[in-house]
Enzyme design. Structure first.
Site, PDB file in Angstrom:
ATOM      1  N   ILE A  17       0.834  -1.214   0.000  1.00 58.02           N
ATOM      2  CA  ILE A  17       0.000   0.000   0.000  1.00 58.02           C
ATOM      3  C   ILE A  17       0.867   1.262   0.000  1.00 58.02           C
ATOM      4  CG2 ILE A  17      -1.712   1.292   1.378  1.00 58.02           C
ATOM      5  CD1 ILE A  17      -2.842  -1.426   2.295  1.00 58.02           C
ATOM      6  N   ASP A  64      14.383   3.559   8.991  1.00 53.57           N
ATOM      7  CA  ASP A  64      13.764   2.398   9.635  1.00 53.57           C
ATOM      8  C   ASP A  64      12.926   2.930  10.790  1.00 53.57           C
ATOM      9  OD1 ASP A  64      13.174   0.219  11.248  1.00 53.57           O
ATOM     10  OD2 ASP A  64      15.103  -0.759  10.901  1.00 53.57           O
ATOM     11  N   ASN A  92       2.031   7.541   7.844  1.00 53.92           N
ATOM     12  CA  ASN A  92       2.676   6.458   8.592  1.00 53.92           C
ATOM     13  C   ASN A  92       2.055   5.140   8.135  1.00 53.92           C
ATOM     14  OD1 ASN A  92       4.524   7.772  10.415  1.00 53.92           O
ATOM     15  ND2 ASN A  92       2.743   8.629  11.460  1.00 53.92           N
ATOM     16  N   TYR A 173      -0.813  -7.899  16.237  1.00 61.51           N
ATOM     17  CA  TYR A 173      -1.309  -6.933  15.247  1.00 61.51           C
ATOM     18  C   TYR A 173      -2.511  -6.163  15.809  1.00 61.51           C
ATOM     19  CZ  TYR A 173      -2.772  -5.189  10.620  1.00 61.51           C
ATOM     20  OH  TYR A 173      -3.111  -4.383   9.549  1.00 61.51           O
ATOM     21  N   LYS A 177      -2.417  -2.241  16.811  1.00 59.83           N
ATOM     22  CA  LYS A 177      -3.199  -1.336  15.955  1.00 59.83           C
ATOM     23  C   LYS A 177      -4.249  -0.594  16.797  1.00 59.83           C
ATOM     24  CE  LYS A 177      -1.560  -1.736  11.699  1.00 59.83           C
ATOM     25  NZ  LYS A 177      -1.028  -0.588  10.963  1.00 59.83           N
ATOM     26  N   VAL A 202      -6.730  -5.446   1.252  1.00 62.17           N
ATOM     27  CA  VAL A 202      -6.007  -5.052   0.037  1.00 62.17           C
ATOM     28  C   VAL A 202      -5.036  -6.155  -0.373  1.00 62.17           C
ATOM     29  CG1 VAL A 202      -4.629  -3.231  -1.045  1.00 62.17           C
ATOM     30  CG2 VAL A 202      -6.105  -2.673   0.896  1.00 62.17           C
ATOM     31  N   THR A 204      -1.975  -7.200  -1.973  1.00 63.92           N
ATOM     32  CA  THR A 204      -0.754  -6.466  -2.340  1.00 63.92           C
ATOM     33  C   THR A 204       0.312  -7.355  -2.977  1.00 63.92           C
ATOM     34  OG1 THR A 204       0.183  -6.852  -0.166  1.00 63.92           O
ATOM     35  CG2 THR A 204      -1.060  -4.819  -0.438  1.00 63.92           C
TER      36      THR A 204
END
Ligand SMILES: NC(=O)c1ccc[n+]([C@@H]2O[C@H](COP(=O)([O-])OP(=O)(O)OC[C@H]3O[C@@H](n4cnc5c(N)ncnc54)[C@H](OP(=O)(O)O)[C@@H]3O)[C@@H](O)[C@H]2O)c1
Length: 241
Positions: A17, A64, A92, A173, A177, A202, A204
């Site tokens: 993305i 990084d 971000n 995750y 998040k 999405v 990818t």
């Protein structure tokens, strides 16, 4: 409507993305600073840079987000490369998600060491990453005209989704998040816009070297069924890049 281009920084721009943000913004005539932790391996960014149309429009900068010093250097490098040393919008986007362990619940993790290691890396990239990046770029954003920080979050940050959809997995995750959402709230400050965006599902793999294996895919499909359970109107649209 103004035709003036703006300066965007995309953190985590080498593929997926983030790379699509870079591609779409350049196509719109914007100026883009693409931050990649391994610029030498960011082959798609280099392809974009070779396109004459992107001359003086695309700047590939090493950074990084899990390393505060590296991001401070990236902000200094950006200030040097962009005349006036300003940034209008920071995106971000970088993420740590270990696909090999996403099927474990907090209780079923094979070992405490692995759980701690996964959570530490996820926290470092997904929560501290946007914080150190935002802080490093704030002086440049203050000089810009739009003053916007977009954070690419996820539907999996939604507490109701985990509860109603009965999703005990994707633990580092989901937890990080969710923390990211609160991070944005803590940045609430006059003159700036902080926005969390969940992009949906999405696909990818066109710009990713590996696609999910069979086992990882079955975890993803199970999660998709849970989304539907929690939100029956969800149309399971998959955006393909
Ligand atoms: N794809 C989806 O369906 C989906 C759904 C919901 C939310 N999202 C969110 O959308 C964002 C992008 O997801 P994606 O699917 O495009 O992920 P991806 O394909 O795994 O790409 C992740 C990007 O982050 C970079 N990155 C990771 N750690 C980094 C670090 N420490 N410093 C700098 N860059 C780093 C990677 O760079 P390297 O090439 O160096 O590894 C890569 O460019 C994430 O925040 C994700 O949570 C995605």
């Amino acid at each position: 409507m103004s035709c003036q281009s703006h300066v965007y920084v995309v953190a985590g721009a080498s593929r997926g993305i983030g790379l699509q943000f870079v591609t779409s913004l350049l196509a719109r005539g914007e100026i883009v600073v693409a931050i990649a932790r391994n610029p030498d391996k960011a082959e798609w960014l280099h392809k974009l840079a070779k396109d004459g149309k992107n001359d003086k429009k695309l700047f590939i900068v090493k950074g990084d987000v899990a390393d505060a010093v590296s991001i401070e250097v990236a902000a200094k490098e950006t200030a040097k490369r962009i005349p006036g040393g300003y940034v209008d919008v920071l995106i971000n986007n970088a993420v740590y998600a270990d696909s090999t362990t996403q099927g474990h619940t907090l209780i079923s993790y094979p070992s405490t060491d692995l759980l701690i290691s996964n959570f530490t890396q996820a926290f470092q990239t997904n929560v501290l990453g946007p914080i150190v990046t935002t802080n490093a770029f704030i002086p440049l954003l203050r000089k810009g005209s739009l003053k916007k920080v977009f954070t690419i979050n996820s539907g999996l940050a939604d507490v109701q989704l985990s509860l109603k959809g009965e999703i005990p997995t994707f633990t580092p995750y989901c937890v990080t998040k969710s923390a990211l959402e609160m991070t944005n709230v803590k940045y609430a400050d006059e003159g700036f816009t902080f926005l969390d965006i969940a992009p949906g599902v999405v696909h990818t793999s066109a710009t990713n070297l590996s696609s999910p294996n069979e086992e990882e895919m079955s975890v993803i499909m199970k999660a998709a069924a849970s989304f539907k359970k929690a939100y029956p109107d969800w149309n399971s649209l998959v955006v393909k890049l």
